[in-house]
Design a protein around this motif. Sequence first.
Motif, short mmCIF file in Angstrom:
data_model
loop_
_atom_site.label_atom_id
_atom_site.label_comp_id
_atom_site.label_asym_id
_atom_site.label_seq_id
_atom_site.Cartn_x
_atom_site.Cartn_y
_atom_site.Cartn_z
N THR A 89 -4.95 6.50 8.22
CA THR A 89 -5.07 5.46 7.20
C THR A 89 -5.50 4.10 7.75
N GLY A 143 -7.78 1.28 5.85
CA GLY A 143 -7.39 -0.11 5.68
C GLY A 143 -8.37 -1.06 6.35
N SER A 183 -10.67 -3.92 4.51
CA SER A 183 -10.53 -5.30 4.96
C SER A 183 -11.86 -5.90 5.39
N THR A 204 -5.47 -7.61 2.45
CA THR A 204 -5.17 -6.22 2.83
C THR A 204 -3.74 -6.10 3.33
N ALA A 253 -0.81 -4.06 1.34
CA ALA A 253 -0.22 -2.98 2.12
C ALA A 253 1.29 -3.17 2.28
N GLY A 278 -2.77 -0.31 6.14
CA GLY A 278 -3.31 -1.63 5.86
C GLY A 278 -2.79 -2.70 6.80
#
Length: 759
Positions: free
Chosen positions: A75, A79, A83, A92, A96, A141
């Motif tokens: 992930t 993220g 971003s 972000t 997150a 994130g």
Amino acid sequence: MESVEEKRSGHVHAHERTKGGLITMPFIFANEVCEKLAVVGFATNMISYLTEQLHMPITKAANTLTNFGGTASLTPLLGAFISDAYVGRFWTITVASIIYQIGMTCLTTSAILPQLSLPPNGGQLAILYISLLLNALGAGGIRPCVVAFGADQFDETDPTQKTRTWKFFNWYYFCMGASMLVAVTVIVYIQDYVGWGGDWDPNRCHVPLAYYVRIRYPLYRHLDPAGSPFTRLLQVCVAAYRKRNLHMVSDPKLLYDNEELDASFSVAGRLLHSKNLKAAIVTEGDDPKLPNLWRLNTVHRVEELKSVIRMGPIWAAGILLITAYAQQSTFSLQQAKTMNRHLTPGSSFQIPAGSMTVFTMSFMLATIAIYDRLFVPIVRRFTGLDRGISFLHRMGIGFVISILATLVAGFVEIKRKQVASAHGLIDSPHATIPISVFWLVPQYAFHGMAEAFMSIGHLEFFYDQAPESMRSTAMALFWMAISIGNYVSTFLVSLVHRFSAGTDGSNWLPDSNLNKGKLEYFYWLITVLQILNLIYYIFCAKIYTFKPIETNRRREGDAAEDSVELASCGPRRESAQVTEEKLSNHVQGIEEESPMKTFCDSCSIVPVLFSCIGAAFKFAEYEYCFKVHTLVEASKHYGTLSNMLDVDVENGTVRTRGSLFRNLHRVRQGLELLGAIFKNFCLQSLYGFLKEAASTAYAQVCAPYHTWPFRMAVSAGMCTLPRREQLLQKLNETEESAEKKMRRYIKTSLLVIEYIDEL
């Protein structure tokens, strides 16, 4: 709102200059500390929660955690993409954190409510899996963005702030390690003696504090997203493929360059051309005013792709260190379980086997503090670099220490089995062997020290060398290396377990009784792999080319001045480019009875050229500078060099160590050495590497005056010299311009040498 051009030129409003800087660090560090308390505190004993509280079978629980770990490692790429391309790092991280809070709330609720801790049904498992998924998305994130966002608070175009960036990485990692240390001690204690709801409830303080961090929004320095960097990279690839049959142009000025088109993602400066930029060649079918970016790209965009490609080999070298580091939570933990874990012979308290990582984190924190407060200031005196050593050297030291960690671990395992054999405990896998668990401290300590050098160096490398618009993505690559390193560990363990199995049931890594295994062989296998990896890394670091970037350097006042620098190479380059011209102008005024100060001023210009050549000549630079300094001091008492030498002759001290005559001879030797190096460097057909040119020059000029040990030390130092291309980039010169200036130095220095010889 100020334009990109205003940012680039340095003419910004007063309130904009107050953004970022050290004032934002407490909020960023506090956010990271809370995030790590939540993540590590939740992950450390998660297997126990799933099996003891949710009553999952151990295999299903292990697979659940493996799937979660794999997802949480992927992930960060998502993220980072969001971003860099769309919303920026600040938002972000904010979104997150909210997602992560929702996941932690679900886990806390499931731990508190009794009906959710029974053998789980479909609905209860759904709550668990949704919670884990939300945690993975939240981590995706936060992880790639928080480091880059913190480093963004220091303006790279401001030399007074740029030097603080490397300190940020040290203290970021220090805060992260300290919070992890608290997590594996205090949080684990709460889990064991208070309850899982009591553990995760304090972990939820992460987001309330994160909200407080967000309200400090006006303090932060924000870099706007500049569109998808992956699209730009793909456009360069397509354009290069379409123009693959074209011949490279001889004049770099013919390549396509459009500052306005690149302005949104080159605020800190544009990347300069190197070579093989076919995607930037303008053909008859291209319209430079309205370019089709799938056919024609700017030099900056092409160099972005090349920067990413150059980073690949260095990134890959870090994977195996994570593989070695991962053994602490597996086999090292199993070793600790079989050893005496009492603090003292009569103590009833036992150190939990899982808490042995406290030594890793403690030594990591101590190493970071010592590195920042002692090592850097001392080494800075010798290297001239603000950060002490480059991040490539820092990573190399980390690799060496990691090799020592696994090497030592093998010998400790032999010692453990010898004690087990002496007490007849080889066939008792669950018996406590009468050997202190503190025998394991050296390997844990080495791993912590290695992480302090290598991991922080890795972070510095990614942030510094990644294109400006892809720094979150670069941080995601850091986390991906950690993920792949763990997967490599799993693969290596499976491979060794399979192929080391004997017909009599023996195995290097047995399933049940570690005392009958050959764990030391496995540790030494990793040691050998790490040695090979170190050789590979040294080769990659040797040929690595730092990204050349054109920057707008802010100086005192509001004036801005354009300059070109090689990323992470230091402040002396501009001086090096004009040294030959200055020396030439000074030498024109030197005559037989010229003032001694004129001669000293001429010689004082030269040391910067030693710095550009490389660290191997650092001692020669210091010796040269010291000898020139003694002549400068002597110029206060003697009008000319001739007068100074007459005094040495009259006193009979011409050959005395430290005499002004001998000092003058050393200065002459330094000038001649540089001239010989440059002369050999200009002979392209004979010397393709600086090492060859410098070695030959040293043998001609200095070696006859040096002892054998000193010659061996110099020979070893030659291996650190840059390649021909690296030196040219360091000087920001082409082959033609470099040769022209080198030949001018040779001619000019020869006049000084002849002047000294006549005296």
